[in-house]
Design a protein around this motif. Structure first.
Motif, PDB file in Angstrom:
ATOM      1  N   ILE A 278       0.882  -1.171   0.000  1.00 17.42           N
ATOM      2  CA  ILE A 278       0.000   0.000   0.000  1.00 17.42           C
ATOM      3  C   ILE A 278       0.914   1.213   0.000  1.00 17.42           C
ATOM      4  CG2 ILE A 278      -1.792   1.263   1.243  1.00 17.42           C
ATOM      5  CD1 ILE A 278      -2.876  -1.361   2.251  1.00 17.42           C
ATOM      6  N   HIS A 279       0.603   2.150  -0.860  1.00 16.49           N
ATOM      7  CA  HIS A 279       1.512   3.259  -1.118  1.00 16.49           C
ATOM      8  C   HIS A 279       0.773   4.567  -0.891  1.00 16.49           C
ATOM      9  CE1 HIS A 279       3.258   6.126  -4.176  1.00 16.49           C
ATOM     10  NE2 HIS A 279       4.352   5.759  -3.542  1.00 16.49           N
ATOM     11  N   CYS A 280       1.384   5.457  -0.152  1.00 15.62           N
ATOM     12  CA  CYS A 280       0.775   6.769   0.045  1.00 15.62           C
ATOM     13  C   CYS A 280       1.898   7.791   0.026  1.00 15.62           C
ATOM     14  CB  CYS A 280       0.013   6.815   1.366  1.00 15.62           C
ATOM     15  SG  CYS A 280      -1.027   8.274   1.544  1.00 15.62           S
ATOM     16  N   SER A 281       2.097   8.417  -1.127  1.00 16.87           N
ATOM     17  CA  SER A 281       3.216   9.346  -1.199  1.00 16.87           C
ATOM     18  C   SER A 281       2.707  10.771  -1.106  1.00 16.87           C
ATOM     19  CB  SER A 281       4.036   9.112  -2.465  1.00 16.87           C
ATOM     20  OG  SER A 281       3.644   9.975  -3.489  1.00 16.87           O
ATOM     21  N   ARG A 282       3.504  11.598  -0.423  1.00 18.07           N
ATOM     22  CA  ARG A 282       3.103  12.935  -0.025  1.00 18.07           C
ATOM     23  C   ARG A 282       1.693  12.836   0.552  1.00 18.07           C
ATOM     24  NH1 ARG A 282       6.067  17.629  -0.599  1.00 18.07           N
ATOM     25  NH2 ARG A 282       7.757  16.227  -1.160  1.00 18.07           N
ATOM     26  N   CYS A 283       1.650  11.938   1.520  1.00 17.96           N
ATOM     27  CA  CYS A 283       0.388  11.451   2.039  1.00 17.96           C
ATOM     28  C   CYS A 283      -0.289  12.515   2.883  1.00 17.96           C
ATOM     29  CB  CYS A 283       0.696  10.227   2.886  1.00 17.96           C
ATOM     30  SG  CYS A 283      -0.717   9.237   3.239  1.00 17.96           S
ATOM     31  N   ARG A 284      -1.534  12.778   2.569  1.00 14.48           N
ATOM     32  CA  ARG A 284      -2.255  13.777   3.346  1.00 14.48           C
ATOM     33  C   ARG A 284      -3.346  13.129   4.203  1.00 14.48           C
ATOM     34  NH1 ARG A 284      -4.379  18.352  -0.105  1.00 14.48           N
ATOM     35  NH2 ARG A 284      -5.290  16.644  -1.278  1.00 14.48           N
ATOM     36  N   ILE A 285      -3.174  11.857   4.472  1.00 15.60           N
ATOM     37  CA  ILE A 285      -4.155  11.159   5.304  1.00 15.60           C
ATOM     38  C   ILE A 285      -3.650  11.167   6.748  1.00 15.60           C
ATOM     39  CG2 ILE A 285      -5.288   8.940   5.698  1.00 15.60           C
ATOM     40  CD1 ILE A 285      -4.906   8.356   2.703  1.00 15.60           C
ATOM     41  N   ASP A 286      -4.530  11.520   7.683  1.00 15.39           N
ATOM     42  CA  ASP A 286      -4.114  11.615   9.091  1.00 15.39           C
ATOM     43  C   ASP A 286      -4.170  10.249   9.770  1.00 15.39           C
ATOM     44  OD1 ASP A 286      -3.570  14.327   9.010  1.00 15.39           O
ATOM     45  OD2 ASP A 286      -5.669  14.848   9.402  1.00 15.39           O
ATOM     46  N   PHE A 287      -3.169   9.433   9.508  1.00 17.01           N
ATOM     47  CA  PHE A 287      -3.176   8.076  10.051  1.00 17.01           C
ATOM     48  C   PHE A 287      -3.054   8.026  11.572  1.00 17.01           C
ATOM     49  CE2 PHE A 287      -2.004   6.904   5.653  1.00 17.01           C
ATOM     50  CZ  PHE A 287      -2.956   5.921   5.450  1.00 17.01           C
ATOM     51  N   HIS A 288      -2.487   9.092  12.164  1.00 12.35           N
ATOM     52  CA  HIS A 288      -2.264   9.057  13.614  1.00 12.35           C
ATOM     53  C   HIS A 288      -3.531   9.361  14.409  1.00 12.35           C
ATOM     54  CE1 HIS A 288      -1.858  13.224  12.342  1.00 12.35           C
ATOM     55  NE2 HIS A 288      -2.138  13.584  13.580  1.00 12.35           N
ATOM     56  N   GLU A 289      -4.582   9.855  13.730  1.00 16.73           N
ATOM     57  CA  GLU A 289      -5.809  10.228  14.440  1.00 16.73           C
ATOM     58  C   GLU A 289      -6.668   9.003  14.757  1.00 16.73           C
ATOM     59  OE1 GLU A 289      -6.246  13.260  15.346  1.00 16.73           O
ATOM     60  OE2 GLU A 289      -5.731  14.715  13.776  1.00 16.73           O
ATOM     61  N   ASN A 290      -7.617   9.219  15.667  1.00 16.95           N
ATOM     62  CA  ASN A 290      -8.636   8.205  15.977  1.00 16.95           C
ATOM     63  C   ASN A 290      -8.050   6.831  16.295  1.00 16.95           C
ATOM     64  OD1 ASN A 290     -11.030   9.850  15.547  1.00 16.95           O
ATOM     65  ND2 ASN A 290     -10.331   9.910  13.415  1.00 16.95           N
ATOM     66  N   ASP A 291      -7.016   6.848  17.126  1.00 18.77           N
ATOM     67  CA  ASP A 291      -6.461   5.582  17.575  1.00 18.77           C
ATOM     68  C   ASP A 291      -5.944   4.731  16.405  1.00 18.77           C
ATOM     69  OD1 ASP A 291      -5.737   4.073  19.719  1.00 18.77           O
ATOM     70  OD2 ASP A 291      -7.658   3.012  19.900  1.00 18.77           O
ATOM     71  N   GLY A 292      -5.571   5.399  15.320  1.00 21.91           N
ATOM     72  CA  GLY A 292      -4.992   4.673  14.190  1.00 21.91           C
ATOM     73  C   GLY A 292      -5.980   3.808  13.440  1.00 21.91           C
ATOM     74  N   ILE A 293      -7.252   4.196  13.468  1.00 23.16           N
ATOM     75  CA  ILE A 293      -8.275   3.333  12.846  1.00 23.16           C
ATOM     76  C   ILE A 293      -8.029   3.150  11.344  1.00 23.16           C
ATOM     77  CG2 ILE A 293      -9.985   5.181  12.383  1.00 23.16           C
ATOM     78  CD1 ILE A 293     -12.113   3.116  13.416  1.00 23.16           C
ATOM     79  N   LEU A 294      -7.438   4.163  10.702  1.00 20.19           N
ATOM     80  CA  LEU A 294      -7.182   4.035   9.259  1.00 20.19           C
ATOM     81  C   LEU A 294      -6.039   3.061   8.989  1.00 20.19           C
ATOM     82  CD1 LEU A 294      -7.538   7.786   8.150  1.00 20.19           C
ATOM     83  CD2 LEU A 294      -9.292   6.012   8.200  1.00 20.19           C
ATOM     84  N   LEU A 295      -5.054   3.033   9.896  1.00 20.33           N
ATOM     85  CA  LEU A 295      -3.966   2.047   9.745  1.00 20.33           C
ATOM     86  C   LEU A 295      -4.526   0.637   9.877  1.00 20.33           C
ATOM     87  CD1 LEU A 295      -1.144   3.698  11.885  1.00 20.33           C
ATOM     88  CD2 LEU A 295      -1.109   3.352   9.403  1.00 20.33           C
ATOM     89  N   LYS A 296      -5.537   0.502  10.729  1.00 21.39           N
ATOM     90  CA  LYS A 296      -6.117  -0.829  10.932  1.00 21.39           C
ATOM     91  C   LYS A 296      -6.833  -1.304   9.670  1.00 21.39           C
ATOM     92  CE  LYS A 296      -5.543  -0.112  15.647  1.00 21.39           C
ATOM     93  NZ  LYS A 296      -5.829   0.795  16.738  1.00 21.39           N
ATOM     94  N   GLU A 297      -7.391  -0.345   8.919  1.00 21.64           N
ATOM     95  CA  GLU A 297      -7.992  -0.714   7.628  1.00 21.64           C
ATOM     96  C   GLU A 297      -6.895  -1.164   6.652  1.00 21.64           C
ATOM     97  OE1 GLU A 297     -10.627  -1.552   6.421  1.00 21.64           O
ATOM     98  OE2 GLU A 297     -10.870  -0.950   4.337  1.00 21.64           O
ATOM     99  N   LEU A 298      -5.749  -0.499   6.702  1.00 21.31           N
ATOM    100  CA  LEU A 298      -4.651  -0.939   5.825  1.00 21.31           C
ATOM    101  C   LEU A 298      -4.198  -2.345   6.216  1.00 21.31           C
ATOM    102  CD1 LEU A 298      -2.394   2.225   5.333  1.00 21.31           C
ATOM    103  CD2 LEU A 298      -4.545   1.585   4.226  1.00 21.31           C
ATOM    104  N   ASP A 299      -4.180  -2.603   7.517  1.00 22.51           N
ATOM    105  CA  ASP A 299      -3.794  -3.939   7.975  1.00 22.51           C
ATOM    106  C   ASP A 299      -4.753  -4.995   7.413  1.00 22.51           C
ATOM    107  OD1 ASP A 299      -1.994  -5.382  10.188  1.00 22.51           O
ATOM    108  OD2 ASP A 299      -4.009  -6.248  10.253  1.00 22.51           O
ATOM    109  N   ARG A 300      -6.027  -4.653   7.349  1.00 25.96           N
ATOM    110  CA  ARG A 300      -7.008  -5.583   6.775  1.00 25.96           C
ATOM    111  C   ARG A 300      -6.688  -5.874   5.307  1.00 25.96           C
ATOM    112  NH1 ARG A 300     -11.621  -5.657   3.618  1.00 25.96           N
ATOM    113  NH2 ARG A 300     -11.611  -3.418   3.186  1.00 25.96           N
ATOM    114  N   LEU A 301      -6.292  -4.838   4.574  1.00 27.07           N
ATOM    115  CA  LEU A 301      -6.103  -4.981   3.128  1.00 27.07           C
ATOM    116  C   LEU A 301      -4.764  -5.609   2.746  1.00 27.07           C
ATOM    117  CD1 LEU A 301      -7.548  -1.490   2.205  1.00 27.07           C
ATOM    118  CD2 LEU A 301      -8.585  -3.700   1.623  1.00 27.07           C
TER     119      LEU A 301
END
Ligand SMILES: *[C@@H]1O[C@H](CO)[C@@H](O)[C@H](O)[C@H]1NC(C)=O
Ligand SMILES: *[C@@H]1O[C@H](CO)[C@@H](O)[C@H](O)[C@H]1NC(C)=O
Ligand SMILES: *[C@@H]1O[C@H](CO)[C@@H](O)[C@H](O)[C@H]1NC(C)=O
Ligand SMILES: *[C@@H]1O[C@H](CO)[C@@H](O)[C@H](O)[C@H]1NC(C)=O
Length: 600
Positions: A278-301
């Motif tokens: 999974i690639h996110c360059s010049r990433c503007r997604i706030d992965f550190h917010e909300n207890d890392g819930i977005l990172l957990k979605e990446l873990d699923r994928l």
């Protein structure tokens, strides 16, 4: 077929100008074959007494008028109405003015406004989306990777703000894509090589690191995907429809697979365990917010041993609150048992190793993460809220390890077996589509290079896309959210695709596909009611199809006769043919072709 192409795409003077510009840069033999040479037929917004005027431009009786979807649905005698010109980029579920009305109820802190929001039926347009002024038949692949018609995507914003980063430049009547990105000004190839080195300790490239399928978050104009193709790597690219105007429209106009999407409050419409990177360059997604819930979605994928490539200021800047954000990211990823394997040149790379069950259980015990309840993988990830948990996978997943890119096409996935598909059925499906593709291309009677962007609207096991491997196309495999999840099996063959519910419009711009394939799609939706009536789906097909694009349909006989009856009202030409079905019985196949029309 093909009788409606008249005239030439550009008057000879401007044509010569473009050619001159191109010849300086491109091998000349491209020019004759890769540019379209078709002019549109016209729809007049004035009442026209005859259906054809004397100078060779046909006229149609369809009215140009803003028309909403009424219940019950009625198609005018004069044909389906045509939307006014200003709706030439209409995307029903990403309509900024509709989303504005929802704003008070959306969670802006999580960017919910960027997700799909489909208007209720009565607020959906029910008219044919017209092409913009001066629309031209798109330039063909592979030239389109670098050049597209300027008037087809008439937006200067990206060139203005991203020109310096070599995303896109204006060149006379064309847009030119030098292959850069914010994070790879000097071109994607060099950047891809660097990532390969980082992942393999300087010993190899992304392919030797086992990367076959990539998810590119916030893909810009998708140059990253285009330059991964030579490594046999397939990429699903998405970006939201945000202030970076029309990036996905540019990507698709270039003939690079992409869709509109956003990582916000819902699971992405892709199956679990689908990507090696999974690639996110010049990433503007706030992965550190909300207890890392977005990172957990990446873990699923991510598949086990998959990589997360992240480049954004927290990975390299020491000012402002970037160091704290970085620490938060490190804490979150550590709790998820990802390992940071490289951090340099503004990029950080983590690996999700496959030996983590004990690590995860330990961290769960210490309340650093939550473990998800056992997830029912046979259900498509469609409209499912994000979950703040990590799924613990069986550590002997190693036995399901997939082969490299080319061999992957014939993999009969464990996951298909689990939903009750047997191997014989799977194999005969592959053989069947291999044959059908030959017939389809013969019946369409166009050169292979005429078709680039393909969507299989009801893809089952992906046999149609597999049969197209050696064609100059890419295929978006769509598995209806109303059926069993066969998309996991499609991803296990190394292909890409998405879940979608055809009761709603798709997350793409108008005129983005050269070929739609609808194999028993309509009959699947026949009892689902308003919003997914046959006419609704035909309207959406028309929106997605490029001028002179094809729509191939197979279905039950009553569906087929209804489509044949309606097609002229949608300004489609239609031919009916007979081909053998899987049971070796003859069945009807409709080859429809969208006319090239424009508002006069
Ligand atoms: C054909 O006729 C229409 C309307 O009379 C006119 O607008 C158009 O420019 C003509 N096209 C050509 C190619 O002469
Ligand atoms: C492109 O957009 C500009 C500014 O919105 C407009 O003035 C121009 O007429 C458009 N050109 C075409 C061919 O639509
Ligand atoms: C590269 O080598 C170093 C030193 O041997 C090691 O610590 C590191 O984990 C290796 N990185 C990768 C990506 O294999
Ligand atoms: C990261 O974890 C460490 C150790 O538990 C803790 O001291 C630190 O405050 C955490 N940092 C952030 C930014 O949460």
């Amino acid at each position: 077929m093909g009788g409606f192409a008249i005239g030439s795409a550009f008057d000879s003077k401007s044509g010569q100008m473009i050619m001159a510009a191109l010849l300086l840069m491109i091998v000349s033999f491209y020019s004759g074959t890769l540019f379209g040479n078709n002019a549109p037929l016209y729809i007049s917004h004035l009442p026209s007494p005859s259906s054809s005027s004397s100078n060779g431009t046909s006229r149609f009786t369809n009215k140009v008028t803003l028309t909403y979807r009424k219940t019950p649905l009625a198609i005018p005698e004069t044909g389906v109405d045509v939307c006014p010109l200003k709706f030439n980029e209409y995307i029903p579920c990403h309509d900024v003015s509709y989303v504005a009305t929802l704003m008070p109820n959306l969670d802006v802190s999580r960017k919910e406004e960027l997700e799909r929001h489909c208007p209720p039926l009565e607020k959906r347009l029910f008219c044919l989306v017209p092409p913009p002024m001066d629309y031209k038949i798109p330039i063909k692949w592979p030239l389109s990777r670098d050049y597209v018609w300027r008037s087809n995507v008439n937006h200067t914003h990206l060139a203005e703000v991203k020109g310096g980063q070599n995303w896109v430049h204006e060149k006379n009547q064309l847009w030119w894509f030098p292959g850069g990105g914010t994070h790879f000004k000097n071109g994607a190839s060099e950047y891809i090589e660097r990532l390969g080195h980082m992942i393999t300790n300087e010993t190899g490239d992304l392919r030797s690191a086992g990367v076959v399928q990539v998810l590119d978050l916030g893909c810009g104009v998708a140059s990253f995907s285009a330059y991964l193709l030579p490594l046999d790597i397939r990429t699903m690219s998405f970006a939201p429809k945000d202030n970076h105007e029309n990036q996905i429209q540019f990507a698709l106009e270039r003939g690079i697979g992409a869709m509109i999407s956003a990582l916000s409050t819902k699971q992405l419409p892709y199956p679990t365990d689908s990507f090696e990177m999974i690639h996110c360059s010049r990433c503007r997604i706030d992965f550190h917010e909300n207890d890392g819930i977005l990172l957990k979605e990446l873990d699923r994928l991510l598949r086990s041993n998959g990589y997360f490539v992240y480049s954004a200021p927290p990975a390299y800047r020491k000012d402002k609150d970037f160091p704290v954000i970085w620490d938060t990211l490190v804490n979150l990823t550590t709790a998820m048992c990802w390992r940071l394997i490289a951090r340099k040149v503004q990029t950080a790379i983590w690996i999700k190793e496959n030996n983590q069950p004990s690590c995860l259980l330990q961290n769960a015990e210490q309340k650093l993460i939550n473990v998800c309840d056992v997830n029912d993988e046979s259900k498509p990830s469609w409209n499912i809220p994000l979950k703040n948990c990590i799924q613990v996978r069986n550590s002997n997943a190693e036995s399901n390890k997939l082969p490299p890119s080319h061999e992957r096409l014939s993999v009969f996935s464990e996951r298909l077996k689990k939903i009750g598909i047997n191997q014989d059925e799977f194999t005969s499906d592959s053989l069947f589509w291999h044959d059908q593709i030959r017939h389809y291309w013969r019946l369409m009677n166009v050169k292979e290079t005429e078709i680039r962007n393909v969507m299989d609207m009801n893809a089952f096991y992906g046999g149609f896309a597999v049969a197209l491997t050696n064609f100059p196309v890419w295929v978006m495999n769509v598995v209806p959210a109303t059926t069993k999840n066969t998309l996991s099996g499609i991803f296990d063959r190394g292909l890409i695709g998405t879940f979608h519910d055809w009761c709603e419009p798709f997350s793409s711009y108008p005129r983005t596909y050269d070929l739609l394939h609808a194999n028993y799609l309509f009959s699947q939706y026949k009892n689902l009611g308003e919003g997914c009536l046959l006419e609704d789906i035909m309207l959406e097909m028309d929106r997605l199809t490029r001028s002179l694009g094809f729509i191939i349909i197979r279905d039950e006989e009553h569906v087929m006769s209804r489509i044949q009856e309606l097609a002229p009202k949608f300004l489609w030409d239609v031919e009916s043919h007979l081909l053998e079905n899987k049971e070796k019985k003859m069945e009807t196949v409709l080859i429809c072709r969208k006319k090239f029309w424009a508002i006069l």
